[in-house]
Design an enzyme around this catalytic site. Structure first.
Site, PDB file in Angstrom:
ATOM      1  N   TYR A   1      -2.894   0.280  10.680  1.00  0.00           N
ATOM      2  CA  TYR A   1      -3.346  -0.505   9.266  1.00  0.00           C
ATOM      3  C   TYR A   1      -4.406  -0.368   8.308  1.00  0.00           C
ATOM      4  O   TYR A   1      -3.234  -0.709   7.218  1.00  0.00           O
ATOM      5  CB  TYR A   1      -3.783  -1.231  10.478  1.00  0.00           C
TER       6      TYR A   1
ATOM      7  N   ALA B   1       0.721  -1.583   0.389  1.00  0.00           N
ATOM      8  CA  ALA B   1       0.043  -0.212   0.185  1.00  0.00           C
ATOM      9  C   ALA B   1       1.362   1.337   0.001  1.00  0.00           C
ATOM     10  O   ALA B   1       1.975   1.033   0.035  1.00  0.00           O
ATOM     11  CB  ALA B   1      -0.594  -0.095   0.865  1.00  0.00           C
TER      12      ALA B   1
ATOM     13  N   LYS C   1      -6.570  -6.704   3.262  1.00  0.00           N
ATOM     14  CA  LYS C   1      -7.019  -8.268   3.668  1.00  0.00           C
ATOM     15  C   LYS C   1      -8.525  -9.067   3.761  1.00  0.00           C
ATOM     16  O   LYS C   1      -8.840  -9.872   3.759  1.00  0.00           O
ATOM     17  CB  LYS C   1      -6.602  -8.174   4.766  1.00  0.00           C
TER      18      LYS C   1
HETATM   19  N1  LIG Z   1       4.843  -8.889   8.950  1.00  0.00           N
HETATM   20  C1  LIG Z   1       3.942  -9.050   9.232  1.00  0.00           C
HETATM   21  O1  LIG Z   1       3.521  -8.380  10.546  1.00  0.00           O
HETATM   22  C2  LIG Z   1       2.760 -10.024   8.234  1.00  0.00           C
HETATM   23  C3  LIG Z   1       1.410 -10.569   9.727  1.00  0.00           C
HETATM   24  C4  LIG Z   1       0.006 -10.976   8.977  1.00  0.00           C
HETATM   25  C5  LIG Z   1       0.737 -10.476   7.453  1.00  0.00           C
HETATM   26  N2  LIG Z   1       1.623 -10.311   6.615  1.00  0.00           N
HETATM   27  C6  LIG Z   1       1.300 -10.044   5.684  1.00  0.00           C
HETATM   28  O2  LIG Z   1       2.497 -11.430   4.662  1.00  0.00           O
HETATM   29  C7  LIG Z   1       2.690 -11.110   3.415  1.00  0.00           C
HETATM   30  C8  LIG Z   1       4.298 -10.879   3.417  1.00  0.00           C
HETATM   31  O3  LIG Z   1       4.478 -10.007   3.964  1.00  0.00           O
HETATM   32  P1  LIG Z   1       6.471  -9.992   4.541  1.00  0.00           P
HETATM   33  O4  LIG Z   1       5.582  -9.699   6.186  1.00  0.00           O
HETATM   34  O5  LIG Z   1       7.254 -11.267   4.342  1.00  0.00           O
HETATM   35  O6  LIG Z   1       7.370  -8.525   3.828  1.00  0.00           O
HETATM   36  P2  LIG Z   1       8.060  -8.878   2.661  1.00  0.00           P
HETATM   37  O7  LIG Z   1       9.251  -9.709   3.256  1.00  0.00           O
HETATM   38  O8  LIG Z   1       8.354  -6.849   2.658  1.00  0.00           O
HETATM   39  O9  LIG Z   1       7.103  -8.987   1.279  1.00  0.00           O
HETATM   40  C9  LIG Z   1       6.845  -8.742   1.461  1.00  0.00           C
HETATM   41  C10 LIG Z   1       6.239  -8.741  -0.413  1.00  0.00           C
HETATM   42  O10 LIG Z   1       5.116  -8.709  -1.624  1.00  0.00           O
HETATM   43  C11 LIG Z   1       6.176  -8.793  -2.325  1.00  0.00           C
HETATM   44  N3  LIG Z   1       5.163  -7.328  -3.571  1.00  0.00           N
HETATM   45  C12 LIG Z   1       4.571  -6.262  -3.188  1.00  0.00           C
HETATM   46  N4  LIG Z   1       4.468  -5.323  -4.508  1.00  0.00           N
HETATM   47  C13 LIG Z   1       4.742  -6.987  -5.786  1.00  0.00           C
HETATM   48  C14 LIG Z   1       4.644  -6.396  -7.027  1.00  0.00           C
HETATM   49  N5  LIG Z   1       3.411  -5.285  -7.312  1.00  0.00           N
HETATM   50  N6  LIG Z   1       4.093  -7.598  -7.455  1.00  0.00           N
HETATM   51  C15 LIG Z   1       5.115  -8.317  -6.693  1.00  0.00           C
HETATM   52  N7  LIG Z   1       5.696  -8.485  -5.512  1.00  0.00           N
HETATM   53  C16 LIG Z   1       5.498  -7.918  -5.140  1.00  0.00           C
HETATM   54  C17 LIG Z   1       7.871  -7.909  -1.811  1.00  0.00           C
HETATM   55  O11 LIG Z   1       8.153  -7.789  -4.172  1.00  0.00           O
HETATM   56  P3  LIG Z   1       9.293  -6.738  -4.043  1.00  0.00           P
HETATM   57  O12 LIG Z   1      10.437  -6.008  -2.436  1.00  0.00           O
HETATM   58  O13 LIG Z   1      10.541  -7.437  -5.239  1.00  0.00           O
HETATM   59  O14 LIG Z   1       8.524  -5.614  -4.115  1.00  0.00           O
HETATM   60  C18 LIG Z   1       7.746  -8.282  -1.641  1.00  0.00           C
HETATM   61  O15 LIG Z   1       8.696  -9.746  -1.682  1.00  0.00           O
HETATM   62  C19 LIG Z   1       1.868 -10.165   3.294  1.00  0.00           C
HETATM   63  O16 LIG Z   1       0.820  -9.691   2.021  1.00  0.00           O
HETATM   64  C20 LIG Z   1       1.548  -9.144   4.549  1.00  0.00           C
HETATM   65  O17 LIG Z   1       0.292  -8.390   4.360  1.00  0.00           O
HETATM   66  C21 LIG Z   1       2.599 -10.034   7.069  1.00  0.00           C
END
Ligand SMILES: NC(=O)c1ccc[n+]([C@@H]2O[C@H](COP(=O)([O-])OP(=O)(O)OC[C@H]3O[C@@H](n4cnc5c(N)ncnc54)[C@H](OP(=O)(O)O)[C@@H]3O)[C@@H](O)[C@H]2O)c1
Length: 260
Positions: free
Chosen positions: A159, A99, A166
């Site tokens: 958020y 976002a 979500k």
């Molecule tokens: N961390 C938390 O507390 C948490 C909790 C619940 C759910 N989640 C969810 O878990 C998932 C992974 O997040 P994370 O926390 O592991 O963070 P992260 O390491 O920053 O991973 C997010 C990923 O999304 C990719 N992304 C964003 N835009 C994209 C696009 N247009 N096309 C393809 N890939 C794209 C990014 O790729 P690039 O870096 O290459 O752009 C990155 O690899 C997300 O859905 C997040 O909302 C996270």
């Protein structure tokens, strides 16, 4: 029992490794330990570089393919390449969200039209698009897992627009489960507790959320990315074969607490 956990030589696509803190990287390690053959997709070259280094360091052999989920052509070409290289896919992990930073600050009511659409497109519609792209490759049936958060159901300061995305993601899981079930393709969401990753840095109240969870969750601690990875492996394998359309919380039980 052991056979049910085995994912030996199953082809599993993992979308969303940005670095070693990414939830998707812990998912990859868990799936690798279960014997799966991994196919990674990335968006930015920076992520591909980090991923390639991680694979080398961990002596993991995997395909790495570019896929920007905001771009239909990129999705089509990524899955054409996957088809050419692997023919069949058994699993897909969608661990992607984004976002605009300004939409995670201030009040939700101030979200711009463009910011709302961008968060929905990247974080919710992308699941629909990749499910459609992978479906023909899952001729033997399959399992899809996406990552959600409690902000889909509850209001969490900061958020904002991502919570609404979500909510759409979780509703999409239910509709997709109904469409894909006749092809023996299951799809579920994991609602993970807060984990310190690159994406989490964008949530201004993140540190506060971490300490609240530690204080109030039934397990009195936060969860690790490894725990989310292991649940994903569970959802990929035959032990979960009767489960689809669900949101499964891996959050130390925090979501069940009312007034703490
Ligand atoms: N961390 C938390 O507390 C948490 C909790 C619940 C759910 N989640 C969810 O878990 C998932 C992974 O997040 P994370 O926390 O592991 O963070 P992260 O390491 O920053 O991973 C997010 C990923 O999304 C990719 N992304 C964003 N835009 C994209 C696009 N247009 N096309 C393809 N890939 C794209 C990014 O790729 P690039 O870096 O290459 O752009 C990155 O690899 C997300 O859905 C997040 O909302 C996270």
């Amino acid at each position: 029992m052991k056979d049910f956990l085995q994912l030996q030589d199953k082809h599993i696509v993992i979308m969303g490794v940005a670095n070693d803190r990414s939830i998707a990287w812990s998912v990859a390690q868990s799936l690798h330990a279960a014997g799966a053959k991994l196919i990674f997709t990335y968006r930015q070259e920076r992520s591909a570089k980090k991923l390639n280094k991680l694979l080398e360091k961990n002596e993991m052999d995997a395909a790495v393919i570019q896929c920007d989920v905001n771009d239909d052509e990129s999705i089509t070409s990524a899955f054409a390449e996957i088809k050419e290289k692997f023919t069949t896919v058994h699993g897909l992990v969608h661990s992607v969200a984004h976002a605009h930073k300004e939409d995670l600050n201030g009040d939700f009511i101030d979200t711009s039209r463009d910011g709302y659409a961008f968060a929905q497109d990247t974080s919710a519609y992308s699941l629909v698009a990749v499910a459609k792209a992978v479906r023909p490759l899952m001729a033997e049936g399959g399992s899809i897992v996406t990552m959600s958060y409690l902000g889909a159901d509850r209001v969490l300061d900061g958020y904002n627009v991502m919570g609404v995305a979500k909510a759409a993601l979780e509703a999409s899981v239910r509709y997709l489960a109904n469409d894909l079930g006749p092809d023996n393709i299951r799809i579920n969401a994991i609602s993970a507790g807060p984990i310190r990753t690159l994406a989490a840095k964008g949530v201004p109240s993140f540190n506060e959320i971490l300490s609240k969870v530690e204080e109030k969750a039934p397990l009195r601690r936060n969860v690790s990315a490894e725990e989310v990875g292991d649940m994903t492996t569970g959802l990929m394998g035959a032990l979960s074969r009767g489960v689809t359309g669900e949101v499964i919380y891996v959050d130390a039980g925090f979501n069940i607490i009312g007034i703490g």
